[in-house]
Structures are given as C-alpha cells and as structure tokens.
Design an enzyme around this catalytic site. Sequence first.
Site, PDB file in Angstrom:
ATOM      1  N   ASP A 197      -3.907 -12.905   3.531  1.00  0.00           N
ATOM      2  CA  ASP A 197      -5.178 -12.472   4.116  1.00  0.00           C
ATOM      3  C   ASP A 197      -6.381 -12.792   3.231  1.00  0.00           C
ATOM      4  O   ASP A 197      -7.504 -12.381   3.552  1.00  0.00           O
ATOM      5  CB  ASP A 197      -5.144 -10.979   4.501  1.00  0.00           C
ATOM      6  CG  ASP A 197      -4.499 -10.107   3.459  1.00  0.00           C
ATOM      7  OD1 ASP A 197      -4.230 -10.595   2.335  1.00  0.00           O
ATOM      8  OD2 ASP A 197      -4.253  -8.919   3.761  1.00  0.00           O
ATOM      9  N   ASP A 252      -2.359 -10.672  -2.211  1.00  0.00           N
ATOM     10  CA  ASP A 252      -2.911 -10.149  -0.969  1.00  0.00           C
ATOM     11  C   ASP A 252      -4.387  -9.797  -1.213  1.00  0.00           C
ATOM     12  O   ASP A 252      -4.756  -9.399  -2.317  1.00  0.00           O
ATOM     13  CB  ASP A 252      -2.136  -8.889  -0.560  1.00  0.00           C
ATOM     14  CG  ASP A 252      -2.506  -8.377   0.818  1.00  0.00           C
ATOM     15  OD1 ASP A 252      -1.740  -8.624   1.761  1.00  0.00           O
ATOM     16  OD2 ASP A 252      -3.574  -7.720   0.938  1.00  0.00           O
ATOM     17  N   HIS A 311       0.818  -1.227   0.000  1.00  0.00           N
ATOM     18  CA  HIS A 311       0.000   0.000   0.000  1.00  0.00           C
ATOM     19  C   HIS A 311       0.849   1.274   0.000  1.00  0.00           C
ATOM     20  O   HIS A 311       0.326   2.358  -0.246  1.00  0.00           O
ATOM     21  CB  HIS A 311      -0.907   0.050   1.234  1.00  0.00           C
ATOM     22  CG  HIS A 311      -1.964  -1.010   1.273  1.00  0.00           C
ATOM     23  ND1 HIS A 311      -2.860  -1.220   0.245  1.00  0.00           N
ATOM     24  CD2 HIS A 311      -2.272  -1.934   2.228  1.00  0.00           C
ATOM     25  CE1 HIS A 311      -3.666  -2.223   0.554  1.00  0.00           C
ATOM     26  NE2 HIS A 311      -3.336  -2.679   1.742  1.00  0.00           N
TER      27      HIS A 311
HETATM   28 ZN   LIG Z   1      -3.800  -7.194   2.846  1.00  0.00          ZN
END
Ligand SMILES: [Zn+2]
Length: 390
Positions: free
Chosen positions: A266, A178, A142
């Site tokens: 995740d 992810d 991110h």
């Molecule tokens: Zn993540």
Amino acid sequence: MSASRLAWYSHEICFWHDPGPGSGYVPVGPGVEPLRQFAVDPDLRRAEGLVKASGVLDRFTCLTPAPASDEDLLLVHVPEHVERVEAASAAGAGDAGVYAYVNYHSAQAARLAVGACVEAATGVVEGRFDRAYCLVRPPGHHAEPDRAMALCLYNNLAVAARAAQRRGARRVMILDWDVHHGNGIQRTFYEDPDVLYVSVHQEGLFPAASGLVLETGAGAGAGSTLNVPLPAGSGEGAYLAVMDRIVEPAARTFRPDLILVAAGLDASGHDPMGRMLCTSRTFHSMTSMMCRLAGELTGGRIVFAHEGGYSAWYQPTLVLGTATAIAGLPAPQDPFLHSLEHLPGQRLQRHQERVITHLEEHHPLLAGATSGTAPRAVPVPAAASSNGGP
Ligand SMILES: [Zn+2]
C-alpha cells in the site's frame, strides 16, 4: 540465486475472508453508502492469477498451509483475544476489535494466514526451502497481543517469529514496508533484544502518533526497534535510500538468523490508503536487496508475507514484482509504470532525507555502528518527530 528453493503459500479460504459491506475502509452506517471495502480478497486471487499467468509461480513450490493451532496463537496473543475473534466470526459478522470486521470465514482465514507464515518461517529455519512468499489474508501487523485492529485479526509474522525461535532461530529481523506502522509487531517485541523490528511507513498516517523515530525499544530491547517515518509523497528514491542507508547497516549490526518481511503493497503510487509513490520496480528492488542481505547474513533464509495493498488494478502487478524478485528474475513488465515513474517525488528529496540522516546519526544500531561509539539515547528530533500523528 537460481539455486534457491522457493515456497509459495496461499489458501482459498483466505480469499473468502470479507470485512462486510462498506465503502473504502468504513462499514456501512450513517452517511456511508454501500460500495465495497478495500480488503475484499478476490483481489488477491487476481494477484495470484497474474503470477500464475506470467509463469513465475512455476518457480515456486505451491503449498497449502494448515491452520495455526491455539498453541501457536498463544505465543503472541492472549486467550481472550482468540475467543473474541472466534465468537465474532461464528456470529457471521461484526467487529472483532477496532476496525477489524469479520465474516463467517474470517476466523478460519486468520488461522490459515498465521499457519502459512509459521510454516514458511519454520520451513526455512529447518532448511526445507530458502525463501517463501505468503499470499495471505487477513493481514497481521496491526494486531496486538490483546486486540484485533485495522483489518488485522492475528499478528501473522509476530507469531511466525516466535515459532521460528522455538525451532532454533535465536535472532529474528522483521522488516515492514507496509505504508502503515506495524504497531502490533512493535508492541509484541518492544522489550525483546532478539527481535529487530524495522518499519518504513508514511509518517503520521496510521495508527496516529505511532512509529515515531524516538520509539527505539525499551528495557532489554532498547535499540531493537527502528522506525523510519517518511513524509507523504516519498517514492523510489527515498525507499531505496532507506534500504541502503538504514535497513542494510542495521541488519548487519544486528546479525539476524532469519529475516521476515511484512511486504505490504500500500505504499504504491496508486493505493487509495497511502500517499506514497512506489512502483512495481521499487518493490522488486527492495525485495532483491533483502534476498541478497539474507544471502549474506542468514544463509539465505527469508520469508515475505503480504500485508496491506488496496489498489484493485495495481496490486497484481506489485505482487508479481515481489514474486519475480524472490525468484531471482528481472522486474516484470508494468503497464502502469508510465503513470508513476516520472513524477518529481520519485527522486530523493531533501525533506525526505532528513529522516534518514537523523536516524544515521542517532539510532543506537546505526550511530554506534558508524561512529564506533556506544549506543546512546535518541533525542526527540526537531525535523523528524514533527509529524505528531494525525
Ligand atoms: Zn497498510
């Protein structure tokens, strides 16, 4: 496959990074009782412990990274960003960006996380080993060139890609599975034709309205971004179909010299941050597919880096599933598998397949490859873009 030379990067200080008191992903504040934040990193030490206890870590050469230099960080980030991270960490606590909380050790941990990925990527490019896994914290995907974001301080794999290019890997593919969209990686390379970014994520999760199918790159980089926003509830069937029908053909068209994988965990069925159903078998299968693809396209050169993953109890098994595949071993025993493998969403559903079909028909890398026609602009699809973000 057994002849592959494997490197494993981790560092104790990465486990000392801690975003501070909070509950879930929210810091303590009005209405938020102290519990713990997800991204506390003794969980990663447990993951490494399981890989070690299983004997799989013995297949790897364990290496301790050096911290990334300013020169490395500035391949992607602006100096002011580095200064903000260092200052927040030196103060002992605070937000270095947007939901990017730090403690005293975070700046060093972040440099070590980048350093691990840079050493891993340059190590495979220079032929010191073939495959590498980086068990690093904080995560990176991110983080944007000018701001830390959502637990990510520096963009580990973006810097690694640039460092690998300096060592001779001209074309780099970054696959990101992810559950969240890697906005930082996408933004870094959006106009770069030599870096293909492929993200498979839960549609509309985070960041809001980021990672839509119509985001395919711009300028010289048109066609070098490929987003696969799967609906919540997608499981093994959807993920393996994406690998088979999207990731592999896109990679074959792009022909990378190096593959990097943002191997977040995740998207598992026990993760509190996502709503997907992947199991250790899913991650084992995807990792095996990428290693085979690297064997076909890059001379075997591939690096996996940990990103998200917030299930304290399931993450160690997921890291083990990834590590065994890198080592060319069968999928490990999974004591939690019974709770996930028979859920109805594990099989590819029609509403999940619509995203895949749309991309097959419209994404420049895929439509051009299958139809023999020139890449074309991607229209806004009625089905696949209806997420719009939260
Ligand atoms: Zn993540």
